[in-house]
Design a protein around this motif. Structure first.
Motif, mmCIF file in Angstrom:
data_model
loop_
_atom_site.group_PDB
_atom_site.id
_atom_site.type_symbol
_atom_site.label_atom_id
_atom_site.label_comp_id
_atom_site.label_asym_id
_atom_site.label_seq_id
_atom_site.Cartn_x
_atom_site.Cartn_y
_atom_site.Cartn_z
ATOM 1 N N ILE A 126 0.838 -1.204 0.000
ATOM 2 C CA ILE A 126 0.000 0.000 0.000
ATOM 3 C C ILE A 126 0.873 1.256 0.000
ATOM 4 C CG2 ILE A 126 -1.670 1.310 1.380
ATOM 5 C CD1 ILE A 126 -2.893 -1.421 2.158
ATOM 6 N N VAL A 127 1.955 1.255 0.785
ATOM 7 C CA VAL A 127 2.866 2.413 0.803
ATOM 8 C C VAL A 127 3.516 2.586 -0.565
ATOM 9 C CG1 VAL A 127 5.025 3.270 1.798
ATOM 10 C CG2 VAL A 127 3.260 2.344 3.282
ATOM 11 N N ALA A 128 3.952 1.485 -1.176
ATOM 12 C CA ALA A 128 4.549 1.562 -2.514
ATOM 13 C C ALA A 128 3.520 2.049 -3.530
ATOM 14 C CB ALA A 128 5.098 0.207 -2.928
ATOM 15 N N GLY A 129 2.263 1.633 -3.385
ATOM 16 C CA GLY A 129 1.215 2.076 -4.296
ATOM 17 C C GLY A 129 0.945 3.563 -4.195
ATOM 18 N N VAL A 130 0.909 4.080 -2.979
ATOM 19 C CA VAL A 130 0.683 5.522 -2.795
ATOM 20 C C VAL A 130 1.863 6.311 -3.358
ATOM 21 C CG1 VAL A 130 0.434 7.334 -1.056
ATOM 22 C CG2 VAL A 130 -0.868 5.223 -0.844
ATOM 23 N N CYS A 131 3.071 5.831 -3.145
ATOM 24 C CA CYS A 131 4.251 6.507 -3.722
ATOM 25 C C CYS A 131 4.200 6.501 -5.244
ATOM 26 C CB CYS A 131 5.530 5.836 -3.243
ATOM 27 S SG CYS A 131 5.874 6.116 -1.507
ATOM 28 N N CYS A 132 3.766 5.392 -5.821
ATOM 29 C CA CYS A 132 3.685 5.305 -7.281
ATOM 30 C C CYS A 132 2.575 6.184 -7.838
ATOM 31 C CB CYS A 132 3.494 3.857 -7.710
ATOM 32 S SG CYS A 132 5.000 2.895 -7.519
ATOM 33 N N LEU A 133 1.523 6.417 -7.061
ATOM 34 C CA LEU A 133 0.497 7.357 -7.505
ATOM 35 C C LEU A 133 1.079 8.762 -7.627
ATOM 36 C CD1 LEU A 133 -2.676 6.259 -5.508
ATOM 37 C CD2 LEU A 133 -2.226 5.977 -7.950
ATOM 38 N N LEU A 134 2.002 9.091 -6.750
ATOM 39 C CA LEU A 134 2.636 10.413 -6.804
ATOM 40 C C LEU A 134 3.689 10.501 -7.907
ATOM 41 C CD1 LEU A 134 3.070 10.978 -2.965
ATOM 42 C CD2 LEU A 134 1.290 11.913 -4.468
ATOM 43 N N LEU A 135 4.359 9.375 -8.207
ATOM 44 C CA LEU A 135 5.439 9.382 -9.199
ATOM 45 C C LEU A 135 4.963 9.156 -10.626
ATOM 46 C CD1 LEU A 135 8.139 7.389 -7.230
ATOM 47 C CD2 LEU A 135 8.043 9.849 -7.626
ATOM 48 N N GLY A 136 3.776 8.598 -10.806
ATOM 49 C CA GLY A 136 3.244 8.394 -12.156
ATOM 50 C C GLY A 136 3.303 6.943 -12.597
ATOM 51 N N TYR A 137 2.777 6.712 -13.803
ATOM 52 C CA TYR A 137 2.643 5.339 -14.261
ATOM 53 C C TYR A 137 3.956 4.662 -14.668
ATOM 54 C CZ TYR A 137 2.723 6.959 -19.132
ATOM 55 O OH TYR A 137 3.071 7.504 -20.322
ATOM 56 N N PRO A 138 5.026 5.368 -15.101
ATOM 57 C CA PRO A 138 6.270 4.634 -15.378
ATOM 58 C C PRO A 138 6.845 3.966 -14.121
ATOM 59 C CG PRO A 138 6.329 6.750 -16.477
ATOM 60 C CD PRO A 138 5.137 6.766 -15.562
ATOM 61 N N ALA A 139 6.798 4.659 -13.003
ATOM 62 C CA ALA A 139 7.272 4.069 -11.746
ATOM 63 C C ALA A 139 6.350 2.944 -11.306
ATOM 64 C CB ALA A 139 7.357 5.142 -10.660
ATOM 65 N N ALA A 140 5.048 3.111 -11.526
ATOM 66 C CA ALA A 140 4.094 2.071 -11.143
ATOM 67 C C ALA A 140 4.314 0.803 -11.955
ATOM 68 C CB ALA A 140 2.668 2.581 -11.323
ATOM 69 N N ALA A 141 4.670 0.940 -13.222
ATOM 70 C CA ALA A 141 4.930 -0.236 -14.054
ATOM 71 C C ALA A 141 6.150 -0.996 -13.555
ATOM 72 C CB ALA A 141 5.118 0.185 -15.508
ATOM 73 N N MET A 142 7.198 -0.278 -13.167
ATOM 74 C CA MET A 142 8.402 -0.953 -12.653
ATOM 75 C C MET A 142 8.121 -1.652 -11.324
ATOM 76 S SD MET A 142 11.546 1.543 -13.654
ATOM 77 C CE MET A 142 10.760 3.133 -13.569
ATOM 78 N N VAL A 143 7.396 -0.992 -10.451
ATOM 79 C CA VAL A 143 7.090 -1.596 -9.154
ATOM 80 C C VAL A 143 6.143 -2.780 -9.326
ATOM 81 C CG1 VAL A 143 6.016 -1.168 -6.901
ATOM 82 C CG2 VAL A 143 7.549 0.519 -7.884
ATOM 83 N N PHE A 144 5.230 -2.704 -10.287
ATOM 84 C CA PHE A 144 4.314 -3.816 -10.524
ATOM 85 C C PHE A 144 5.075 -5.068 -10.959
ATOM 86 C CE2 PHE A 144 1.405 -6.162 -13.387
ATOM 87 C CZ PHE A 144 0.524 -6.584 -12.417
ATOM 88 N N VAL A 145 6.078 -4.899 -11.800
ATOM 89 C CA VAL A 145 6.891 -6.043 -12.219
ATOM 90 C C VAL A 145 7.617 -6.645 -11.021
ATOM 91 C CG1 VAL A 145 8.890 -6.718 -13.616
ATOM 92 C CG2 VAL A 145 7.130 -5.255 -14.590
ATOM 93 N N VAL A 146 8.117 -5.811 -10.124
ATOM 94 C CA VAL A 146 8.803 -6.306 -8.928
ATOM 95 C C VAL A 146 7.813 -7.003 -7.989
ATOM 96 C CG1 VAL A 146 10.098 -5.582 -6.883
ATOM 97 C CG2 VAL A 146 10.631 -4.595 -9.104
ATOM 98 N N MET A 147 6.592 -6.515 -7.910
ATOM 99 C CA MET A 147 5.596 -7.111 -7.014
ATOM 100 C C MET A 147 5.226 -8.538 -7.423
ATOM 101 S SD MET A 147 4.621 -5.369 -4.448
ATOM 102 C CE MET A 147 5.044 -3.770 -3.835
ATOM 103 N N THR A 148 5.402 -8.877 -8.695
ATOM 104 C CA THR A 148 5.077 -10.236 -9.117
ATOM 105 C C THR A 148 6.016 -11.263 -8.508
ATOM 106 O OG1 THR A 148 6.426 -10.023 -11.111
ATOM 107 C CG2 THR A 148 4.084 -9.462 -11.291
ATOM 108 N N VAL A 149 7.180 -10.837 -8.031
ATOM 109 C CA VAL A 149 8.116 -11.752 -7.380
ATOM 110 C C VAL A 149 7.553 -12.237 -6.047
ATOM 111 C CG1 VAL A 149 10.442 -11.939 -6.422
ATOM 112 C CG2 VAL A 149 10.065 -10.660 -8.513
ATOM 113 N N PHE A 150 6.730 -11.431 -5.411
ATOM 114 C CA PHE A 150 6.162 -11.785 -4.113
ATOM 115 C C PHE A 150 4.878 -12.603 -4.261
ATOM 116 C CE2 PHE A 150 8.208 -7.571 -3.287
ATOM 117 C CZ PHE A 150 9.295 -8.088 -2.605
ATOM 118 N N GLY A 151 4.824 -13.485 -5.237
ATOM 119 C CA GLY A 151 3.614 -14.249 -5.523
ATOM 120 C C GLY A 151 3.192 -15.191 -4.414
#
Length: 142
Positions: free
Chosen positions: A11-36
């Motif tokens: 949730i903290v990473a999501g709120v930060c990505c909302l402030l940084l924009g969709y390019p940062a959100a795309a990178m973090v989303f790829v990293v989040m798939t590791v925590f499956g």
């Protein structure tokens, strides 16, 4: 329902990505798939994975840009590939909600028993005499 520490991090990473924009959100989303295998939110026997929780933030970050939202809406027109994907998602959500209620009370599986295997009273004896190296897993009644 409980919120796990990895859920708070998501949730903290999501709120930060909302402030940084969709390019940062795309990178973090790829990293989040590791925590499956992790559970961000536990609701009884079910859990929500971090990537699935972050998908909400990713969609908001991407669709908050007017140009991206217009492109996404144009892709949802009938005949476009995104239209069929949206139909599949709606079908999956509806069947995931209604199927357990429609199939409640039905048997879970139908065992296949070949005709040459003895009936249940004799089956345990039949399996024991043919058990070799995998004796423990074979000895249980079928």
């Amino acid at each position: 329902m409980s919120l796990e520490p990895i859920g708070v991090f998501t949730i903290v990473a999501g709120v930060c990505c909302l402030l940084l924009g969709y390019p940062a959100a795309a990178m973090v989303f790829v990293v989040m798939t590791v925590f499956g295998a992790a559970a961000a939110i536990v609701a009884g026997a079910a859990n929500i994975q971090p990537a699935h929780l972050f998908l909400l933030f990713f969609a908001v970050a991407t669709l908050s840009w007017r140009k991206n939202a217009m492109t996404a809406m144009q892709a949802l027109r009938p005949g476009q590939p995104a239209f069929w994907l949206a139909c599949l998602v709606v079908y999956g959500a509806a069947s995931g909600f209604f199927s357990p209620r429609l199939l409640a009370g039905l048997p879970r599986s139908f065992p296949w028993v070949p005709r040459n295997i003895p009936q249940p009273a004799e089956r345990c004896r039949w399996v024991r005499c043919r058990a070799t190296s995998r004796r423990r897993s074979i000895l249980s009644p079928i």
